[in-house]
Write an enzyme that holds these catalytic residues in place. Structure first.
Site, mmCIF file in Angstrom:
data_model
loop_
_atom_site.group_PDB
_atom_site.id
_atom_site.type_symbol
_atom_site.label_atom_id
_atom_site.label_comp_id
_atom_site.label_asym_id
_atom_site.label_seq_id
_atom_site.Cartn_x
_atom_site.Cartn_y
_atom_site.Cartn_z
ATOM 1 N N ASN A 9 26.648 38.058 30.279
ATOM 2 C CA ASN A 9 27.330 39.308 29.885
ATOM 3 C C ASN A 9 28.710 39.037 29.288
ATOM 4 O O ASN A 9 29.428 39.968 28.942
ATOM 5 C CB ASN A 9 27.425 40.293 31.061
ATOM 6 C CG ASN A 9 28.370 39.825 32.141
ATOM 7 O OD1 ASN A 9 28.969 38.752 32.038
ATOM 8 N ND2 ASN A 9 28.513 40.615 33.188
ATOM 9 N N TYR A 28 32.903 36.465 49.140
ATOM 10 C CA TYR A 28 32.227 35.594 48.180
ATOM 11 C C TYR A 28 31.165 34.750 48.899
ATOM 12 O O TYR A 28 29.988 34.761 48.536
ATOM 13 C CB TYR A 28 33.251 34.699 47.461
ATOM 14 C CG TYR A 28 32.614 33.594 46.662
ATOM 15 C CD1 TYR A 28 31.655 33.863 45.693
ATOM 16 C CD2 TYR A 28 32.963 32.247 46.890
ATOM 17 C CE1 TYR A 28 31.061 32.840 44.968
ATOM 18 C CE2 TYR A 28 32.373 31.230 46.169
ATOM 19 C CZ TYR A 28 31.422 31.519 45.212
ATOM 20 O OH TYR A 28 30.823 30.510 44.512
#
Ligand code: UDP
Length: 326
Positions: A32, A141
């Site tokens: 992306n 994360y």
């Protein structure tokens, strides 16, 4: 082989593509471009799309597939940012990967190599972390990657999806031909920040995050592993899945830890200059020591790091940063 590299415009993904192409594999990149660079996609077509958009994935697989192997690098990957914006991390890393897995299953793809991380281990209780250590992440994360590791176990049992999770310790260095390298905006990683502080002078002072960790010099210790050694592990993991049916995980590092101050000293040797730095507050979510025991990857995958000298690793990054082409 025809290989789909999700996140192939990024730092690790682009080095992956170069290595695949060098062994004559056909590479398709999907990205992306949120943190990757179109200029880093040189070894196959770039399909711009988002793993959060299921329709993008469905057209990718129907128009460009079938693929012999899928390698999935698309993720948010900054510990500190994940503490501030956990929703972004769970959305991108968990939901995005779920979309990938569902699309793979719906289209009959059964081999995945997945980027995981040492951050799944949290604060380890041993000096050298092997795969038997408990996964107890201390930041969103690491938690998001652990969730995907667990999903992959379930997906193997239920749908027969074969996978290898590769838990990177500290990815660093650059293509020795300096065609591609590390470029993040803003840069948060240690080695590029050290080298940029030299190239940019007073404009970008080097900061050392924390000086009171329980280590010999008070700064965090990490296991720095060259990007091409990581890329090679993915190739071996893909081969492994051709004759192993399971959901596997391997730790990837050199097995040597360096403190932040030791990395700065090594960089001073490489550039032949002293590096000024100032001590700042510790960064949220940073454990004191993370060093790999990568014996299992050697035994099972036949993987052994080629770059085991920190100065040589830094030298490849230095060559790139002096002439960054994107
Ligand atoms: N670090 C630092 N200054 C920087 C960047 C990083 O002192 O400009 C420290 C950071 O706190 C950690 C180590 O260097 O202890 C490695 O950080 P990096 O962001 O490179 O990788 P991470 O371990 O977060 O994956």
């Amino acid at each position: 082989m025809k290989v789909l590299v999700l996140g192939g415009a990024g730092y690790i993904g682009s080095h992956m593509c170069k290595m695949l192409a060098s062994q004559n594999d056909t590479v398709i990149v999907f990205d992306n471009l949120s943190t990757g660079h179109a200029e880093a996609v040189k070894w196959g077509p770039l399909i711009v799309g988002d793993v959060l958009n299921k329709n993008d994935l469905v057209s990718l697989f129907s128009e460009h597939g079938p693929f012999d192997l899928v390698i999935h690098f698309c993720a948010k990957s900054l510990v500190g940012e994940s503490v501030q914006h956990p929703a972004t991390y769970y959305r991108n890393n968990v939901m995005g990967t779920l979309n990938v897995l569902e699309t793979m299953i719906d289209t009959g793809h059964d081999k995945l190599v997945f980027s995981s991380t040492a951050a799944v281990f949290g604060v380890p209780k041993v000096n050298l972390i092997d795969e038997s250590q408990p996964r107890l992440p201390i930041n969103p994360y690491g938690q998001s990657k652990k969730m995907v590791e667990d999903m992959l176990q379930d997906f193997h049992k239920a749908y027969g999806l074969k996978s290898v999770c590769l838990r990177y310790f500290n990815a660093c260095g650059a293509d020795p031909e300096a065609e591609i390298g590390e470029r993040h905006e803003p840069e948060t990683h240690l080695i590029p920040n050290i080298l940029k502080s030299i190239l940019m002078g007073a404009e970008q002072q080097m900061k050392v995050f924390g000086k009171d960790y329980p280590t010999m010099d008070g700064t965090c210790i990490r296991d720095y592993i060259h990007i091409n050694d990581l890329a090679k592990a993915h190739i071996l993991a893909g081969d492994y899945l051709s004759n192993h049916d399971g959901a596997y995980a391997f730790n990837l590092g050199n097995g040597n830890g360096f403190s932040v101050l030791e990395v700065i000293a090594a960089a001073e040797q490489v550039v032949g200059n002293t590096i000024a730095y100032k001590i700042e507050e510790p960064r949220a979510g940073d454990p004191a020591v993370l060093v790999a025991n990568a014996n299992l990857a050697e035994i099972e995958l036949g993987w052994k790091p080629h770059y085991n000298d920190i100065q040589t690793i830094i030298a490849t990054a230095w060559q790139w940063h002096q002439n960054e082409t994107f």
